[in-house]
Design a protein around this motif. Sequence first.
Motif, PDB file in Angstrom:
ATOM      1  N   ASP A 153       0.949  -1.248   0.002  1.00 36.43           N
ATOM      2  CA  ASP A 153      -0.049   0.054   0.071  1.00 36.43           C
ATOM      3  C   ASP A 153       0.966   1.148   0.038  1.00 36.43           C
ATOM      4  OD1 ASP A 153      -2.452  -1.577  -0.014  1.00 36.43           O
ATOM      5  OD2 ASP A 153      -2.256  -1.396   2.396  1.00 36.43           O
ATOM      6  N   ASP A 154       2.180   1.138   0.168  1.00 33.84           N
ATOM      7  CA  ASP A 154       2.870   2.511   0.237  1.00 33.84           C
ATOM      8  C   ASP A 154       3.185   2.759  -1.069  1.00 33.84           C
ATOM      9  OD1 ASP A 154       5.806   3.834   0.338  1.00 33.84           O
ATOM     10  OD2 ASP A 154       5.153   3.342   2.462  1.00 33.84           O
ATOM     11  N   PRO A 155       3.335   4.195  -1.035  1.00 36.15           N
ATOM     12  CA  PRO A 155       3.714   5.000  -2.346  1.00 36.15           C
ATOM     13  C   PRO A 155       4.731   4.339  -3.066  1.00 36.15           C
ATOM     14  CG  PRO A 155       2.732   6.703  -0.909  1.00 36.15           C
ATOM     15  CD  PRO A 155       2.990   5.362  -0.082  1.00 36.15           C
ATOM     16  N   ALA A 156       5.658   3.824  -2.525  1.00 38.42           N
ATOM     17  CA  ALA A 156       7.037   3.232  -3.346  1.00 38.42           C
ATOM     18  C   ALA A 156       6.734   2.123  -3.942  1.00 38.42           C
ATOM     19  CB  ALA A 156       8.033   3.045  -1.901  1.00 38.42           C
ATOM     20  N   CYS A 157       5.570   1.556  -3.698  1.00 35.58           N
ATOM     21  CA  CYS A 157       5.021   0.150  -4.365  1.00 35.58           C
ATOM     22  C   CYS A 157       4.103   0.713  -5.482  1.00 35.58           C
ATOM     23  CB  CYS A 157       4.554  -0.650  -3.206  1.00 35.58           C
ATOM     24  SG  CYS A 157       4.755  -2.583  -4.091  1.00 35.58           S
ATOM     25  N   ALA A 158       3.724   1.868  -5.747  1.00 34.19           N
ATOM     26  CA  ALA A 158       2.692   2.358  -6.737  1.00 34.19           C
ATOM     27  C   ALA A 158       2.875   1.444  -7.987  1.00 34.19           C
ATOM     28  CB  ALA A 158       2.571   3.743  -6.706  1.00 34.19           C
ATOM     29  N   HIS A 159       1.909   0.984  -8.572  1.00 33.26           N
ATOM     30  CA  HIS A 159       1.952   0.266  -9.972  1.00 33.26           C
ATOM     31  C   HIS A 159       2.619  -1.032  -9.913  1.00 33.26           C
ATOM     32  CE1 HIS A 159       0.455   4.336 -11.191  1.00 33.26           C
ATOM     33  NE2 HIS A 159       1.514   4.788 -10.988  1.00 33.26           N
ATOM     34  N   ALA A 160       2.982  -1.378  -8.791  1.00 25.29           N
ATOM     35  CA  ALA A 160       3.607  -2.694  -8.983  1.00 25.29           C
ATOM     36  C   ALA A 160       2.632  -4.049  -9.212  1.00 25.29           C
ATOM     37  CB  ALA A 160       4.318  -2.997  -7.535  1.00 25.29           C
ATOM     38  N   PHE A 161       1.317  -3.857  -8.741  1.00 28.92           N
ATOM     39  CA  PHE A 161       0.402  -4.697  -8.626  1.00 28.92           C
ATOM     40  C   PHE A 161      -0.845  -4.190  -9.807  1.00 28.92           C
ATOM     41  CE2 PHE A 161       2.307  -5.797  -4.728  1.00 28.92           C
ATOM     42  CZ  PHE A 161       2.305  -7.239  -4.676  1.00 28.92           C
ATOM     43  N   ILE A 162      -1.153  -5.176 -10.601  1.00 29.26           N
ATOM     44  CA  ILE A 162      -2.174  -4.970 -11.311  1.00 29.26           C
ATOM     45  C   ILE A 162      -3.668  -5.437 -10.601  1.00 29.26           C
ATOM     46  CG2 ILE A 162      -3.633  -5.756 -13.412  1.00 29.26           C
ATOM     47  CD1 ILE A 162      -0.811  -5.868 -14.821  1.00 29.26           C
ATOM     48  N   ARG A 163      -3.545  -6.583 -10.023  1.00 25.80           N
ATOM     49  CA  ARG A 163      -4.562  -7.062  -9.114  1.00 25.80           C
ATOM     50  C   ARG A 163      -4.045  -7.758  -7.880  1.00 25.80           C
ATOM     51  NH1 ARG A 163      -4.392 -10.026 -13.782  1.00 25.80           N
ATOM     52  NH2 ARG A 163      -5.704  -8.442 -14.666  1.00 25.80           N
ATOM     53  N   ARG A 164      -4.695  -7.401  -6.660  1.00 26.26           N
ATOM     54  CA  ARG A 164      -4.354  -8.265  -5.323  1.00 26.26           C
ATOM     55  C   ARG A 164      -5.194  -9.442  -5.041  1.00 26.26           C
ATOM     56  NH1 ARG A 164      -2.325  -3.654  -2.431  1.00 26.26           N
ATOM     57  NH2 ARG A 164      -2.073  -4.621  -0.303  1.00 26.26           N
ATOM     58  N   PHE A 165      -4.765 -10.343  -4.405  1.00 22.87           N
ATOM     59  CA  PHE A 165      -5.545 -11.425  -4.153  1.00 22.87           C
ATOM     60  C   PHE A 165      -5.463 -11.545  -2.445  1.00 22.87           C
ATOM     61  CE2 PHE A 165      -3.017 -13.467  -7.621  1.00 22.87           C
ATOM     62  CZ  PHE A 165      -3.717 -13.010  -8.654  1.00 22.87           C
ATOM     63  N   THR A 166      -5.817 -10.354  -1.728  1.00 24.04           N
ATOM     64  CA  THR A 166      -6.208 -10.181  -0.377  1.00 24.04           C
ATOM     65  C   THR A 166      -6.731 -11.234   0.222  1.00 24.04           C
ATOM     66  OG1 THR A 166      -5.930  -7.890  -0.831  1.00 24.04           O
ATOM     67  CG2 THR A 166      -6.426  -8.421   1.337  1.00 24.04           C
ATOM     68  N   ALA A 167      -7.741 -11.649   0.004  1.00 27.38           N
ATOM     69  CA  ALA A 167      -8.564 -12.481   0.761  1.00 27.38           C
ATOM     70  C   ALA A 167      -8.073 -13.906   1.006  1.00 27.38           C
ATOM     71  CB  ALA A 167     -10.184 -12.679   0.608  1.00 27.38           C
ATOM     72  N   GLN A 168      -7.433 -14.357  -0.449  1.00 27.32           N
ATOM     73  CA  GLN A 168      -6.858 -15.763  -0.433  1.00 27.32           C
ATOM     74  C   GLN A 168      -5.560 -15.816   0.345  1.00 27.32           C
ATOM     75  OE1 GLN A 168      -5.102 -17.302  -4.202  1.00 27.32           O
ATOM     76  NE2 GLN A 168      -6.511 -16.247  -4.833  1.00 27.32           N
ATOM     77  N   ALA A 169      -4.915 -14.608   0.193  1.00 26.52           N
ATOM     78  CA  ALA A 169      -3.538 -14.854   0.840  1.00 26.52           C
ATOM     79  C   ALA A 169      -3.721 -14.506   2.427  1.00 26.52           C
ATOM     80  CB  ALA A 169      -3.004 -13.250   0.631  1.00 26.52           C
ATOM     81  N   ARG A 170      -4.737 -13.723   2.815  1.00 29.00           N
ATOM     82  CA  ARG A 170      -4.944 -13.818   4.401  1.00 29.00           C
ATOM     83  C   ARG A 170      -5.152 -15.299   4.745  1.00 29.00           C
ATOM     84  NH1 ARG A 170      -8.040  -8.041   5.052  1.00 29.00           N
ATOM     85  NH2 ARG A 170      -6.267  -6.629   4.646  1.00 29.00           N
ATOM     86  N   ALA A 171      -6.166 -15.909   3.957  1.00 31.82           N
ATOM     87  CA  ALA A 171      -6.648 -17.327   4.465  1.00 31.82           C
ATOM     88  C   ALA A 171      -5.457 -18.176   4.643  1.00 31.82           C
ATOM     89  CB  ALA A 171      -7.793 -17.867   3.569  1.00 31.82           C
ATOM     90  N   THR A 172      -4.593 -18.232   3.638  1.00 38.61           N
ATOM     91  CA  THR A 172      -3.222 -19.018   3.570  1.00 38.61           C
ATOM     92  C   THR A 172      -2.468 -18.630   4.818  1.00 38.61           C
ATOM     93  OG1 THR A 172      -3.216 -18.989   1.234  1.00 38.61           O
ATOM     94  CG2 THR A 172      -1.266 -19.601   2.554  1.00 38.61           C
ATOM     95  N   ALA A 173      -2.077 -17.595   5.015  1.00 36.22           N
ATOM     96  CA  ALA A 173      -1.361 -17.125   6.398  1.00 36.22           C
ATOM     97  C   ALA A 173      -2.098 -17.677   7.446  1.00 36.22           C
ATOM     98  CB  ALA A 173      -1.184 -15.488   6.270  1.00 36.22           C
ATOM     99  N   GLN A 174      -3.301 -17.290   7.760  1.00 35.10           N
ATOM    100  CA  GLN A 174      -3.989 -17.666   8.967  1.00 35.10           C
ATOM    101  C   GLN A 174      -4.066 -19.244   9.077  1.00 35.10           C
ATOM    102  OE1 GLN A 174      -7.878 -15.717   8.122  1.00 35.10           O
ATOM    103  NE2 GLN A 174      -7.093 -13.920   8.911  1.00 35.10           N
ATOM    104  N   GLY A 175      -4.199 -19.973   7.839  1.00 43.62           N
ATOM    105  CA  GLY A 175      -4.050 -21.475   8.028  1.00 43.62           C
ATOM    106  C   GLY A 175      -2.757 -21.877   8.490  1.00 43.62           C
ATOM    107  N   THR A 176      -1.732 -21.176   8.132  1.00 43.23           N
ATOM    108  CA  THR A 176      -0.365 -21.782   8.499  1.00 43.23           C
ATOM    109  C   THR A 176      -0.231 -21.508   9.914  1.00 43.23           C
ATOM    110  OG1 THR A 176       0.507 -21.081   6.415  1.00 43.23           O
ATOM    111  CG2 THR A 176       1.920 -20.985   8.438  1.00 43.23           C
TER     112      THR A 176
END
Length: 483
Positions: free
Chosen positions: A44-67
């Motif tokens: 989310d930091d401005p230094a990372c602007a335009h790095a992502f075209i689309r984010r997979f936030t929900a599935q990433a969080r589910a994976t981390a929580q499962g770990t």
Amino acid sequence: MDIQINPESIAPGLTPDLVSAVSAIRQGRARASELLQASEAAADDPACAHAFIRRFTAQARATAQGTDLLRQAGGPLPPLAGLAVSIKDLFDVQGQQTTAGAQVLADAPTATADCTAVARLRRAGAALVGHTNLSEFAYSGIGLNPHHGTPANPTTARLNPTPRVPGGSTSGGAVSVACGAAWAALGSDTGGSIRIPAALQGLVGFKNTQALTPRDGCIPLSPTLDTTCAITRSVRDAVLLHAILADRRPRLSVQPLAALRLAVPHTLMLDGLDSTVAQAFEQTLQLLRDAGAHLHEIALPELGELAGLQAQGGFAAAESWAWHRARLADPRQAERYDPRVAQRIRRGESISAADYIDLGHQRRDWITRVERAIAGCDALLSPTVPMVAPVMAPLLSSDPRFFAINALLLRNPSVINLLDGCAASLPCHAPDQLPVGLMVWGPAGADDRVLSVSLAIEALLHRTHAAGPPSDFGPSALLDEES
């Protein structure tokens, strides 16, 4: 395959790598969900602007929580332990569009399944955080994208506020790692698309022998040259990612630097180096000499043949034209292309079937002669690219400058693709310098030797100026694990 790498702790004051983060999770010193939150904040930091075209936030969080739940239950953790990994927008991720950073594919259907490379990362416990930006259809070594914006190089920004290019084509993937939004980035390398952004951003990029990693479910640029591989923060991270993507256990060797025979080809690859690259490269060679490594300059005149081999555009032009010709024949679709990318693709229209067949024969003969010339070397050393990251603004407005710089950035790394070889780019600059990449390379099948030599060189560079992982991150730390 249970891939685990020996978990030394990170030295104080150094940026941790993926292996050290996995160790922290396994030992209960960190939680996967906490580390993912830090990655999300970095994204989310401005230094990372335009790095992502689309984010997979929900599935990433589910994976981390499962770990985290798995660790609380005392179960064995997967190799990547719920840590953030980004995916170049060429690779299919189930339920997501794959658009290659292109406007013309904006209405593409969602993928019905993960491609094999993504499936292997998911099975290894990666929290897939999003599709990253790239040069449209992966056809540039600079990394500009007129549709989604171009991420500025975050590493050079820490030393100089003038925006510089990220390198391409895996521009967003490299920025995601450099900014801390991901611990590793899945990408492709057709003429240097992993190693160029790694070199320009002070990261590690490993291009393996093409046949070792699957390419299905990936939008192609040149099937003859495309390679599936990753950008990481350290060479040992590169070993881990390669083991996962290739579904194999690398066989690393521990040799003192004094036992290594390293070749430095002076044809082509040392031409026109800027002063920062020339200085960093020569200082690295001197460090290796002082450590007892046997360095030999070789002519390797075969490298001088490359311009002639690729004069018509080479495999990339011919094969990309075959994939894109129907869309480019439709004026309404053609106008949605990046004009610079379309111009390069259209070069393939004039390549005949006979030309293409001849090129294949010429390549096989060239590979045979190069492999014969470099036999007996443990690895070869070259600058990854001949310049530090160029300033961005002039490349946005000038086509002649864009194409000239693009050709220079591709020149050295594309040798390895034509050779069907393997190569690692690792940072060799001092902390107060703009990033410079050292390319350690060899022929097809020399992957484990190239990784072993790269680990040893990385350790030496750290001992000298602390610009990388701790010195105990060498090959011996990676050899006692089961797979």
